[in-house]
Design an enzyme around this catalytic site. Structure first.
Site, PDB file in Angstrom:
ATOM      1  N   GLY A  10     -33.819  -0.943 -15.217  1.00  0.00           N
ATOM      2  CA  GLY A  10     -33.994  -0.578 -13.954  1.00  0.00           C
ATOM      3  C   GLY A  10     -32.753  -0.967 -13.323  1.00  0.00           C
ATOM      4  N   GLY A  14     -31.487  -1.443  -6.772  1.00  0.00           N
ATOM      5  CA  GLY A  14     -32.024  -2.717  -6.383  1.00  0.00           C
ATOM      6  C   GLY A  14     -31.419  -3.846  -7.014  1.00  0.00           C
ATOM      7  N   SER A 137     -42.785 -11.928 -10.004  1.00  0.00           N
ATOM      8  CA  SER A 137     -42.959 -11.617  -8.495  1.00  0.00           C
ATOM      9  C   SER A 137     -43.787 -12.839  -7.872  1.00  0.00           C
ATOM     10  CB  SER A 137     -43.660 -10.360  -8.273  1.00  0.00           C
ATOM     11  OG  SER A 137     -44.213 -10.521  -6.804  1.00  0.00           O
ATOM     12  N   TYR A 150     -50.902  -4.552  -9.378  1.00  0.00           N
ATOM     13  CA  TYR A 150     -49.606  -5.087  -9.378  1.00  0.00           C
ATOM     14  C   TYR A 150     -49.600  -6.742  -9.343  1.00  0.00           C
ATOM     15  CZ  TYR A 150     -44.831  -6.552  -7.655  1.00  0.00           C
ATOM     16  OH  TYR A 150     -43.647  -7.067  -7.682  1.00  0.00           O
ATOM     17  N   GLY A 181     -39.924 -13.210  -3.505  1.00  0.00           N
ATOM     18  CA  GLY A 181     -40.875 -12.867  -2.806  1.00  0.00           C
ATOM     19  C   GLY A 181     -40.356 -11.544  -1.927  1.00  0.00           C
ATOM     20  N   THR A 185     -35.270  -3.513  -0.791  1.00  0.00           N
ATOM     21  CA  THR A 185     -34.684  -3.034  -1.873  1.00  0.00           C
ATOM     22  C   THR A 185     -35.401  -1.544  -1.709  1.00  0.00           C
ATOM     23  OG1 THR A 185     -36.113  -3.390  -3.724  1.00  0.00           O
ATOM     24  CG2 THR A 185     -34.118  -4.708  -3.342  1.00  0.00           C
ATOM     25  N   PHE A 187     -38.102  -1.094  -3.102  1.00  0.00           N
ATOM     26  CA  PHE A 187     -39.547  -1.349  -3.702  1.00  0.00           C
ATOM     27  C   PHE A 187     -40.490  -0.840  -2.811  1.00  0.00           C
ATOM     28  CE2 PHE A 187     -42.971  -4.489  -3.363  1.00  0.00           C
ATOM     29  CZ  PHE A 187     -43.185  -4.529  -4.707  1.00  0.00           C
TER      30      PHE A 187
END
Length: 251
Positions: A10, A14, A137, A150, A181, A185, A187
Protein backbone atom coordinates in the site's frame (compact mmCIF):
# COMPACT_ATOMS: atom_id res chain seq x y z
CA UNK A 1 25.64 -3.08 10.03
CA UNK A 2 24.36 -2.77 6.46
CA UNK A 3 20.68 -1.90 6.37
CA UNK A 4 18.33 -4.61 5.12
CA UNK A 5 15.49 -3.71 2.80
CA UNK A 6 12.05 -2.50 3.85
CA UNK A 7 9.00 -3.87 2.03
CA UNK A 8 5.93 -1.67 2.26
CA UNK A 9 2.52 -2.66 0.89
CA UNK A 10 0.00 0.00 0.00
CA UNK A 11 2.95 2.28 -0.70
CA UNK A 12 1.30 4.47 -3.31
CA UNK A 13 -0.45 6.78 -0.82
CA UNK A 14 -1.22 7.53 2.82
CA UNK A 15 0.68 5.70 5.54
CA UNK A 16 2.62 3.60 3.04
CA UNK A 17 3.91 6.56 1.06
CA UNK A 18 4.85 8.44 4.23
CA UNK A 19 6.71 5.38 5.55
CA UNK A 20 8.60 5.12 2.26
CA UNK A 21 9.75 8.72 2.60
CA UNK A 22 10.76 8.17 6.24
CA UNK A 23 12.94 5.16 5.50
CA UNK A 24 14.38 6.66 2.32
CA UNK A 25 15.70 9.63 4.29
CA UNK A 26 17.59 7.18 6.47
CA UNK A 27 19.14 5.22 3.64
CA UNK A 28 17.08 2.01 3.69
CA UNK A 29 16.65 0.16 0.38
CA UNK A 30 12.93 0.02 -0.36
CA UNK A 31 10.58 -2.46 -1.97
CA UNK A 32 7.36 -0.60 -2.68
CA UNK A 33 4.22 -2.56 -3.48
CA UNK A 34 0.85 -1.23 -4.62
CA UNK A 35 -1.64 -1.60 -7.45
CA UNK A 36 -1.05 1.86 -8.96
CA UNK A 37 2.26 1.69 -10.80
CA UNK A 38 2.09 5.31 -11.95
CA UNK A 39 2.01 6.51 -8.35
CA UNK A 40 4.79 4.15 -7.35
CA UNK A 41 6.99 5.42 -10.18
CA UNK A 42 6.29 9.06 -9.30
CA UNK A 43 7.18 8.36 -5.68
CA UNK A 44 10.35 6.43 -6.53
CA UNK A 45 11.66 9.35 -8.54
CA UNK A 46 11.62 11.51 -5.42
CA UNK A 47 13.41 9.03 -3.14
CA UNK A 48 17.17 9.16 -2.78
CA UNK A 49 17.64 5.46 -2.04
CA UNK A 50 17.59 2.19 -4.01
CA UNK A 51 13.98 1.30 -4.85
CA UNK A 52 12.41 -1.81 -6.34
CA UNK A 53 8.79 -1.50 -7.42
CA UNK A 54 6.18 -4.25 -7.30
CA UNK A 55 2.87 -3.56 -9.05
CA UNK A 56 0.85 -5.92 -6.91
CA UNK A 57 -2.64 -6.65 -5.67
CA UNK A 58 -2.08 -8.31 -2.30
CA UNK A 59 -5.39 -10.18 -2.64
CA UNK A 60 -3.87 -12.38 -5.35
CA UNK A 61 -2.10 -15.24 -3.56
CA UNK A 62 -0.16 -16.57 -6.55
CA UNK A 63 0.80 -13.07 -7.68
CA UNK A 64 2.20 -12.32 -4.22
CA UNK A 65 4.23 -15.54 -4.23
CA UNK A 66 5.65 -14.82 -7.69
CA UNK A 67 6.43 -11.20 -6.83
CA UNK A 68 8.38 -12.18 -3.73
CA UNK A 69 10.35 -14.74 -5.73
CA UNK A 70 11.36 -12.02 -8.21
CA UNK A 71 12.87 -9.60 -5.68
CA UNK A 72 16.42 -8.81 -6.90
CA UNK A 73 19.38 -10.03 -4.89
CA UNK A 74 20.26 -6.57 -3.61
CA UNK A 75 16.83 -6.28 -2.00
CA UNK A 76 16.17 -9.90 -1.06
CA UNK A 77 17.17 -9.75 2.61
CA UNK A 78 13.94 -8.07 3.71
CA UNK A 79 14.53 -6.85 7.25
CA UNK A 80 11.28 -4.94 7.78
CA UNK A 81 7.86 -5.81 6.38
CA UNK A 82 5.17 -3.17 6.77
CA UNK A 83 1.80 -4.77 6.07
CA UNK A 84 0.03 -1.52 5.35
CA UNK A 85 -2.29 -2.36 2.43
CA UNK A 86 -5.88 -2.23 3.63
CA UNK A 87 -9.16 -0.41 3.32
CA UNK A 88 -12.64 0.17 4.67
CA UNK A 89 -15.68 0.17 2.40
CA UNK A 90 -19.00 1.64 3.43
CA UNK A 91 -20.67 2.34 6.76
CA UNK A 92 -23.95 0.52 6.22
CA UNK A 93 -25.34 -1.55 9.08
CA UNK A 94 -24.72 -5.27 8.77
CA UNK A 95 -28.24 -6.09 7.56
CA UNK A 96 -27.79 -3.70 4.62
CA UNK A 97 -24.07 -4.01 3.87
CA UNK A 98 -22.74 -5.01 0.47
CA UNK A 99 -21.26 -8.53 0.64
CA UNK A 100 -18.80 -7.61 -2.12
CA UNK A 101 -17.46 -4.85 0.14
CA UNK A 102 -17.13 -7.31 3.02
CA UNK A 103 -15.24 -9.78 0.85
CA UNK A 104 -12.92 -7.09 -0.48
CA UNK A 105 -12.04 -6.03 3.06
CA UNK A 106 -11.42 -9.62 4.14
CA UNK A 107 -9.33 -10.39 1.06
CA UNK A 108 -7.21 -7.26 1.45
CA UNK A 109 -6.96 -6.67 5.19
CA UNK A 110 -6.66 -10.32 6.21
CA UNK A 111 -5.62 -12.54 3.33
CA UNK A 112 -3.18 -10.06 1.77
CA UNK A 113 -1.47 -9.57 5.11
CA UNK A 114 -1.20 -13.34 5.58
CA UNK A 115 0.25 -13.89 2.10
CA UNK A 116 3.03 -11.35 2.59
CA UNK A 117 3.80 -12.52 6.10
CA UNK A 118 3.96 -16.20 5.18
CA UNK A 119 6.09 -15.42 2.14
CA UNK A 120 8.75 -13.42 3.98
CA UNK A 121 8.79 -14.93 7.44
CA UNK A 122 10.87 -18.04 6.59
CA UNK A 123 13.74 -15.85 5.39
CA UNK A 124 13.60 -13.80 8.56
CA UNK A 125 13.66 -16.98 10.65
CA UNK A 126 16.66 -18.25 8.70
CA UNK A 127 18.54 -14.98 9.18
CA UNK A 128 17.31 -14.71 12.77
CA UNK A 129 16.47 -11.08 12.19
CA UNK A 130 13.44 -9.15 11.03
CA UNK A 131 10.51 -6.98 12.04
CA UNK A 132 6.92 -7.27 10.86
CA UNK A 133 4.70 -4.24 11.39
CA UNK A 134 1.00 -4.88 10.85
CA UNK A 135 -1.20 -1.85 10.34
CA UNK A 136 -4.30 -2.40 12.44
CA UNK A 137 -6.83 0.11 13.69
CA UNK A 138 -8.60 1.22 16.84
CA UNK A 139 -11.58 -0.41 15.12
CA UNK A 140 -10.00 -3.75 15.92
CA UNK A 141 -10.59 -3.11 19.63
CA UNK A 142 -13.45 -0.61 19.78
CA UNK A 143 -16.69 -1.06 17.80
CA UNK A 144 -18.74 1.68 16.15
CA UNK A 145 -21.94 1.67 14.07
CA UNK A 146 -21.21 0.51 10.54
CA UNK A 147 -17.75 -0.77 11.44
CA UNK A 148 -18.91 -4.41 11.31
CA UNK A 149 -16.66 -6.29 8.83
CA UNK A 150 -13.91 -3.67 8.81
CA UNK A 151 -13.55 -3.78 12.58
CA UNK A 152 -13.57 -7.57 12.45
CA UNK A 153 -10.71 -7.63 9.94
CA UNK A 154 -8.64 -5.34 12.14
CA UNK A 155 -9.40 -7.50 15.18
CA UNK A 156 -7.88 -10.34 13.16
CA UNK A 157 -4.79 -8.23 12.51
CA UNK A 158 -4.41 -7.58 16.24
CA UNK A 159 -4.77 -11.25 17.23
CA UNK A 160 -2.64 -12.49 14.33
CA UNK A 161 0.13 -10.14 15.45
CA UNK A 162 -0.04 -11.45 19.01
CA UNK A 163 0.07 -15.05 17.87
CA UNK A 164 2.99 -14.33 15.54
CA UNK A 165 4.89 -13.09 18.58
CA UNK A 166 4.41 -16.51 20.15
CA UNK A 167 5.56 -18.33 17.01
CA UNK A 168 8.77 -16.33 16.58
CA UNK A 169 9.82 -16.34 20.22
CA UNK A 170 13.55 -17.04 20.43
CA UNK A 171 14.11 -16.42 16.72
CA UNK A 172 15.26 -12.80 16.90
CA UNK A 173 12.17 -11.46 15.09
CA UNK A 174 9.96 -8.61 16.26
CA UNK A 175 6.23 -8.17 15.63
CA UNK A 176 4.27 -4.95 16.13
CA UNK A 177 0.61 -4.07 15.65
CA UNK A 178 0.02 -0.35 15.07
CA UNK A 179 -3.59 0.74 15.69
CA UNK A 180 -4.29 4.29 14.47
CA UNK A 181 -7.47 6.20 15.15
CA UNK A 182 -8.77 8.99 12.92
CA UNK A 183 -6.17 9.85 10.31
CA UNK A 184 -6.66 12.18 7.35
CA UNK A 185 -5.51 10.24 4.30
CA UNK A 186 -7.42 8.75 1.35
CA UNK A 187 -9.03 6.33 3.83
CA UNK A 188 -12.44 8.02 3.95
CA UNK A 189 -12.38 8.81 0.24
CA UNK A 190 -12.04 5.07 -0.39
CA UNK A 191 -14.62 4.18 2.27
CA UNK A 192 -17.18 6.47 0.62
CA UNK A 193 -16.17 5.36 -2.88
CA UNK A 194 -14.90 8.68 -4.15
CA UNK A 195 -17.48 10.99 -2.54
CA UNK A 196 -15.05 13.75 -1.66
CA UNK A 197 -17.59 15.95 0.20
CA UNK A 198 -18.70 13.08 2.41
CA UNK A 199 -15.10 12.07 3.09
CA UNK A 200 -14.20 15.66 4.03
CA UNK A 201 -17.02 15.76 6.60
CA UNK A 202 -15.23 13.03 8.57
CA UNK A 203 -12.39 15.40 9.45
CA UNK A 204 -14.31 18.67 9.76
CA UNK A 205 -13.23 20.56 12.88
CA UNK A 206 -10.72 17.90 13.89
CA UNK A 207 -6.95 17.95 13.75
CA UNK A 208 -6.66 14.32 12.75
CA UNK A 209 -3.52 12.23 12.66
CA UNK A 210 -1.46 12.59 9.50
CA UNK A 211 0.29 9.94 7.45
CA UNK A 212 3.57 11.47 8.61
CA UNK A 213 2.56 10.99 12.25
CA UNK A 214 2.10 7.27 11.67
CA UNK A 215 5.32 7.00 9.67
CA UNK A 216 7.23 8.51 12.60
CA UNK A 217 5.71 5.89 14.89
CA UNK A 218 6.48 3.02 12.54
CA UNK A 219 10.02 4.26 12.12
CA UNK A 220 10.47 4.58 15.87
CA UNK A 221 9.31 1.07 16.74
CA UNK A 222 11.48 -0.50 14.05
CA UNK A 223 14.66 1.36 15.01
CA UNK A 224 14.58 0.65 18.73
CA UNK A 225 17.34 -1.64 20.05
CA UNK A 226 16.94 -5.25 18.92
CA UNK A 227 15.99 -6.47 22.39
CA UNK A 228 12.98 -4.12 22.54
CA UNK A 229 9.65 -5.18 20.97
CA UNK A 230 6.61 -2.90 20.92
CA UNK A 231 3.77 -5.41 20.84
CA UNK A 232 0.81 -3.11 20.29
CA UNK A 233 0.62 0.65 19.91
CA UNK A 234 -2.76 2.41 19.78
CA UNK A 235 -2.79 6.08 18.82
CA UNK A 236 -5.56 8.64 18.38
CA UNK A 237 -5.64 12.36 17.72
CA UNK A 238 -6.11 14.38 20.91
CA UNK A 239 -9.63 15.31 19.76
CA UNK A 240 -10.74 11.68 19.54
CA UNK A 241 -11.68 9.34 22.39
CA UNK A 242 -14.08 6.50 23.18
CA UNK A 243 -17.78 7.30 23.28
CA UNK A 244 -20.38 6.42 25.92
CA UNK A 245 -22.29 3.15 25.81
CA UNK A 246 -25.16 3.20 23.37
CA UNK A 247 -28.54 2.43 24.89
CA UNK A 248 -31.78 1.83 22.99
CA UNK A 249 -34.75 3.06 25.02
CA UNK A 250 -37.43 1.89 22.63
CA UNK A 251 -40.29 0.20 24.43
Amino acid sequence: MEKGSVLITGASSGFGEACARWYAKRGYPLILAARRRDRLEALAEKLDTPVFLMCLDVRERIAVKEALECIPEGFSGVEILINNAGLALGLAPAAEADLDDWETMVDTNIKGLMYLTRGLLPGMVERRRGHIVNMGSVAGSWPYPGGNAYGATKAFVEQFSRNLRCDVLGKGIRITNIAPGMAETEFSLVRFKGQADKAAETYQGVEALSAEDIAEIVGWVTTLPQHVNINHLEVMPTQQAWGPFAVSRDV
